[in-house]
Scaffold this motif. Structure first.
Motif, PDB file in Angstrom:
ATOM      1  N   UNK A   3       5.513  -4.848  -1.595  1.00 45.82           N
ATOM      2  CA  UNK A   3       6.193  -3.907  -2.023  1.00 45.82           C
ATOM      3  C   UNK A   3       5.979  -2.724  -1.333  1.00 45.82           C
ATOM      4  N   UNK A   5       5.102   0.203  -1.927  1.00 47.42           N
ATOM      5  CA  UNK A   5       3.655   0.722  -2.487  1.00 47.42           C
ATOM      6  C   UNK A   5       2.470   0.200  -2.027  1.00 47.42           C
ATOM      7  N   UNK A   6       2.497  -1.196  -1.978  1.00 49.41           N
ATOM      8  CA  UNK A   6       1.568  -2.031  -1.694  1.00 49.41           C
ATOM      9  C   UNK A   6       1.050  -1.849  -0.120  1.00 49.41           C
ATOM     10  N   UNK A   7       2.230  -1.908   0.637  1.00 50.08           N
ATOM     11  CA  UNK A   7       2.396  -1.653   2.029  1.00 50.08           C
ATOM     12  C   UNK A   7       1.783  -0.387   2.417  1.00 50.08           C
ATOM     13  N   UNK A   9      -0.532   1.507   0.551  1.00 55.76           N
ATOM     14  CA  UNK A   9      -1.882   1.292  -0.039  1.00 55.76           C
ATOM     15  C   UNK A   9      -2.729   0.824   1.312  1.00 55.76           C
ATOM     16  N   UNK A  10      -2.038  -0.364   1.810  1.00 57.87           N
ATOM     17  CA  UNK A  10      -2.858  -0.972   2.802  1.00 57.87           C
ATOM     18  C   UNK A  10      -2.913  -0.069   4.179  1.00 57.87           C
TER      19      UNK A  10
ATOM     20  N   UNK B  17      -5.002  -5.801   2.223  1.00 59.10           N
ATOM     21  CA  UNK B  17      -5.975  -5.454   3.187  1.00 59.10           C
ATOM     22  C   UNK B  17      -6.575  -4.168   2.822  1.00 59.10           C
ATOM     23  N   UNK B 110       8.919  -8.184  -3.569  1.00 62.33           N
ATOM     24  CA  UNK B 110       9.494  -7.069  -4.336  1.00 62.33           C
ATOM     25  C   UNK B 110       9.985  -7.374  -5.767  1.00 62.33           C
TER      26      UNK B 110
END
Lengths: 69, 168
Positions: A3, A5-7, A9-10, B17, B110
């Motif tokens: 998502x 948001x996850x990208x 965060x990373x 990560x 997603x």
């Protein structure tokens, strides 16, 4: 593909300012932060207008650690 | 994230990560099999009485069942009064937990993929000083019965392959 948001965060290499805190991410923005999850959740949901943000707890210890569970 | 729910026969996730400081205080990436999940009290659509929580969980083949921190259970309004209390054992020793069920979805490309209700352990209280992000464990019961899960430490990927009902 994760998502957005996850990208995001990373991509956050430096999370020093959030260590020990919960953060709530919506799109590419941190919309709430704090140590009390219930308060962070309430603030984030109010700001999200029906969407569900991504919640993450940022480790207090920023040093690399071997995880053994 | 796109709304809706679906079923997937095969899902390949990249390891998540996180960034940490090495011994020279330089930021280095650490990749672990943490995947995006959504938790709810039950399978009904989210509402004020059935809120949902989106976060990451560590896929842990060494854990018997899923472990959800108490703080998250409280946000989800999980009723622990009717839950069975049990002693659990972790790397740090024994601790009291409530045994109950939570609705689990994985977020893949997603979109949410429903896993249904799964058994979870919820600590009576979250231990002091623990890094809670590392404490959401996706254990074998339920999840590993539905998917054949393969870790690839070279590619830093984790493959979920649905187990057909006649093979269970």
């Amino acid at each position: 593909m994760s998502s957005i948001e996850s990208e995001y965060l990373m991509s956050m290499e430096n999370t020093e300012q959030y260590k020990g805190k919960w953060i709530a991410i919506l799109d590419t923005e941190i919309i709430a932060e704090g140590q009390n999850l219930s308060e962070v959740y309430k603030e984030a949901i109010e700001k999200s207008k029906g969407r569900t943000p991504l919640f993450e707890h940022i480790p207090e210890k920023q040093d690399e650690q071997t995880l053994i569970l | 994230m796109v709304k809706g729910n679906r079923s997937e026969d095969k899902m390949k996730f990249k390891y998540h990560t996180d960034w940490f400081l090495d011994e020279n205080k330089k930021r280095v990436p650490v990749r672990r099999p943490r995947i995006e999940i959504i938790l709810r009290k039950n399978s009904e659509v989210k509402s004020s009485s059935n809120p949902e929580f989106r976060t990451h969980g560590l896929v842990d083949s060494g854990a018997d069942i899923c472990l959800v921190p108490r703080q998250i259970a409280d946000v989800l309004q999980i009723d622990l009064n009717s839950a069975q209390k049990k002693e659990s054992t972790g790397a740090d020793g024994k601790f009291d937990t409530y045994q109950t069920q939570i609705y689990l979805e994985l977020v893949y490309r997603n979109m949410p993929v429903g896993i249904e209700m799964v058994d979870v352990s919820i600590p009576e209280r979250d231990p002091d000083g623990i890094d809670l992000d590392q404490n959401i464990l996706l254990g074998r019961r339920d999840l590993f019965k539905k998917y054949e899960i393969t870790f690839n430490e070279v590619d830093k990927t984790i493959l979920f392959k649905k187990i057909q009902p006649n093979n269970r």
